[in-house]
Write an enzyme that holds these catalytic residues in place. Structure first.
Site, PDB file in Angstrom:
ATOM      1  N   THR A 275      30.126  44.263  19.626  1.00  7.76           N
ATOM      2  CA  THR A 275      31.310  43.880  20.337  1.00  7.76           C
ATOM      3  C   THR A 275      31.575  42.997  20.146  1.00  7.76           C
ATOM      4  OG1 THR A 275      29.687  43.001  21.908  1.00  7.76           O
ATOM      5  CG2 THR A 275      29.751  45.761  22.077  1.00  7.76           C
TER       6      THR A 275
ATOM      7  N   LYS B 134      38.512  38.226  43.409  1.00  7.30           N
ATOM      8  CA  LYS B 134      37.964  38.721  44.715  1.00  7.30           C
ATOM      9  C   LYS B 134      38.436  37.625  45.653  1.00  7.30           C
ATOM     10  CE  LYS B 134      33.740  40.612  42.807  1.00  7.30           C
ATOM     11  NZ  LYS B 134      34.434  40.764  41.258  1.00  7.30           N
TER      12      LYS B 134
ATOM     13  N   TRP C  75      39.895  42.855  46.304  1.00  6.61           N
ATOM     14  CA  TRP C  75      39.691  42.976  45.128  1.00  6.61           C
ATOM     15  C   TRP C  75      40.976  43.012  44.865  1.00  6.61           C
ATOM     16  CZ3 TRP C  75      35.834  45.867  42.558  1.00  6.61           C
ATOM     17  CH2 TRP C  75      34.591  45.687  42.895  1.00  6.61           C
TER      18      TRP C  75
END
Length: 432
Positions: A69, A323, A328
Site C-alpha cells: 500500500t 469533523k 462531517w
C-alpha cells in the site's frame, strides 16, 4: 532494474549482501556506467533462450506478486497476490462493463506496476493481445502527450493529477488528441472539470474507477448502466463522477461504527466494506492481524454512499474527513469543485483545529503558472456549490502540493507541513 533507479541502488548496495547480481533492463548499446557489482545486461541474457517457453505447472494459490500500500494514511502493508486471484481479476477487467479492452487497443497505463500491478493492465492487456505502451519515469504533460500521439494510443489509465498536467500542456500549445478514445481515472476522485474537458473539448470518454492495493486493485467502475443510459448527458455526468458499480464477484456494503448495515439510498453514508475473490484476506506476514469482519468483508477506510442503482461514491477517507461541530465535511467534494477554478492547477483540503468547532476546512491552492489570485476569488467560486457551513475558513496559496509515489495528493505530508498553522478564525475566537 531500470536504468533510472541505478543511483538509488548504488547508494545502498553495501547493505544488500544477499543480492548476487543486478540485471539492467536494456541492451548492450545502452548499458549505463555504474559502480554496482556483478552487473548483467538483460537483452544479452535472453538472446540465446528459446522463445517458446513452457510455463511450469503451479498450484493456483502459489504467490504471484507482492505489492505494498502507498502508506498515505499509515504504514505501508504488503498484499500478496496469488496466481488464482490475479487470473480472476484479469477475467473480470476484460468485461465490456469494466475495462472493455480488446486486441484492437493500444493501451498506455500511466500507473506504476508496483502499485497493484498497474491496475491489472499488465495482465489484462496481455490477455486480450492489446499493444502495451510503457511510459517510463517522465509523466509530465508533454511526455505523456507525445507517447499518446507517437504510439497511437486508444486507451489509457492514470490518476487525476497526470491528466491535469496533460490538459494544461495541450491547452497552452493548442493541441488535440488524434487516437485516444477512452481513459480510466482512479487513485482519487475525478474533478467534474476534468471529465468535461475530456468529453467536450477532446471527445474522449472518461470512466471513473476506484480500488485499492487490497482489491488487486479493481473495486468499482462508473460504466453506464441501462438505467443511466436513458438519462440526459448532464444527468449521466452525476453518475460518471461517482466511483461506480461493483463488477461480478465483488460485493459492497455500508456500515456504521457499530458494524450495522446502512441503506443504499444515495444519501446515507457509512464505512465502505468490500469482499470478493481478489480482495485481501490478511496482510503479508499477517501484519495487522484479522482484517475481515464476521461476514468476510474488508474495511476500506473510506466513507461512502451507495445509491439505488448500485453506484458507490466516496465522500472521504475516514482519516481525512473533517469533523466540524459534530457534522462531517467532505474534503474530496470541496477539492473537486475548487480545482475547476480556471486559475487552479491543484487543490487540497485539510482540517485545522478550531476552539469552537473542533475542526474547520482549509483550502490549499497551487495556481497555474503565471497566475495570481486572492482567497476571495476561490471562496466566491465555491459559493452556491457547497453547503455554506462547508466553506473553508481560509485559502492558502502554495508553491507545491506534494504527491505520493502513486500520484495521489499526500495529505499526511501536507498535515506535517501545516503543523504550526493557525486558522484566522481560531485566532479571532481566542482574541474574543
Amino acid at each position: 532494474v531500470d536504468p533510472p533507479f541505478l543511483s538509488v541502488l548504488e547508494g545502498i548496495a553495501d547493505r544488500l549482501p544477499g543480492v548476487r547480481g543486478f540485471v539492467i533492463l536494456t541492451d548492450r548499446a545502452n548499458m549505463p556506467a555504474t559502480s554496482l557489482p556483478n552487473v548483467l545486461c538483460y537483452e544479452e541474457l535472453i538472446a540465446a533462450e528459446d522463445p517458446d517457453f513452457r510455463w511450469p505447472r503451479l498450484d493456483e494459490n502459489t504467490a504471484a506478486a507482492l505489492c505494498y500500500t502507498s502508506g498515505t494514511t499509515g504504514n505501508p502493508k504488503g498484499v500478496l497476490y496469488s496466481h488464482r486471484s490475479n487470473f480472476i481479476h484479469t477475467l473480470v477487467t476484460m468485461g465490456t462493463d469494466v475495462m472493455g479492452l480488446s486486441a484492437a487497443d493500444t493501451a498506455l497505463p500511466v500507473v506504476p506496476m508496483f502499485h497493484a500491478n498497474a491496475w491489472g493492465l499488465a495482465f489484462s492487456c496481455a490477455a486480450v493481445g492489446a499493444k502495451l505502451v510503457m511510459p517510463g519515469q517522465k509523466l509530465d504533460g508533454q511526455s505523456v502527450y507525445e507517447l499518446l500521439e507517437d504510439e497511437a494510443v486508444t486507451f489509457s489509465a492514470a490518476v487525476p493529477t497526470v491528466w491535469q498536467m496533460l490538459l494544461t500542456y495541450m491547452r497552452e500549445n493548442n493541441l488535440k488528441l488524434s487516437t485516444l478514445k477512452r481513459v480510466v481515472i482512479g487513485g482519487s476522485a475525478v474533478p467534474e472539470a476534468l471529465v468535461r474537458a475530456f468529453r467536450d473539448d477532446f471527445g474522449v470518454s472518461v470512466t471513473h474507477a476506484w480500488g485499492m492495493t487490497e482489491t488487486s486493485p479493481l473495486g468499482t467502475l462508473a460504466t453506464p448502466s441501462g438505467k443511466t443510459m436513458g438519462m440526459s448527458a448532464e444527468e449521466q455526468l452525476r453518475y460518471t463522477l461517482k466511483q461506480g458499480r461493483a463488477p461480478i464477484g465483488i460485493e459492497l456494503k455500508l456500515v456504521n461504527d457499530a458494524g450495522e448495515r446502512l441503506p443504499h439510498d444515495g444519501t446515507t453514508f457509512g464505512k465502505l466494506m468490500i469482499k470478493g475473490p481478489f480482495v485481501v484476506r490478511q496482510y503479508f506476514k499477517a501484519e495487522g492481524g484479522d482484517i475481515l469482519d464476521s461476514e468476510g468483508f474488508f474495511d476500506t477506510g473510506d466513507v461512502a454512499t451507495i445509491d439505488e442503482y448500485g453506484f458507490m461514491q466516496i465522500t472521504d477517507r475516514a482519516k481525512d474527513v473533517i469533523k466540524s461541530g459534530g457534522e462531517w465535511i467532505s474534503t474530496i467534494e470541496i477539492e473537486n469543485i475548487a480545482v475547476g477554478h480556471p486559475k487552479a492547477e491543484l487543490c487540497a483540503v485539510i482540517g485545522a483545529a478550531h476552539p469552537k468547532w473542533d475542526e474547520r476546512p482549509v483550502l490549499l491552492v497551487k495556481l497555474m503558472p503565471g497566475q495570481s489570485a486572492a482567497k476571495e476569488e476561490f471562496l466566491a467560486f465555491l459559493e452556491g456549490k457547497i453547503a455554506r457551513w462547508w466553506t473553508p475558513d481560509d485559502v492558502v496559496f502554495v508553491d507545491d502540493i506534494p504527491l505520493g509515489a502513486t500520484g495521489k495528493i499526500d495529505k499526511k505530508l501536507i498535515r506535517q507541513r501545516m503543523a504550526d498553522y493557525v486558522l484566522p478564525t481560531a485566532k479571532a475566537k481566542e482574541t474574543a
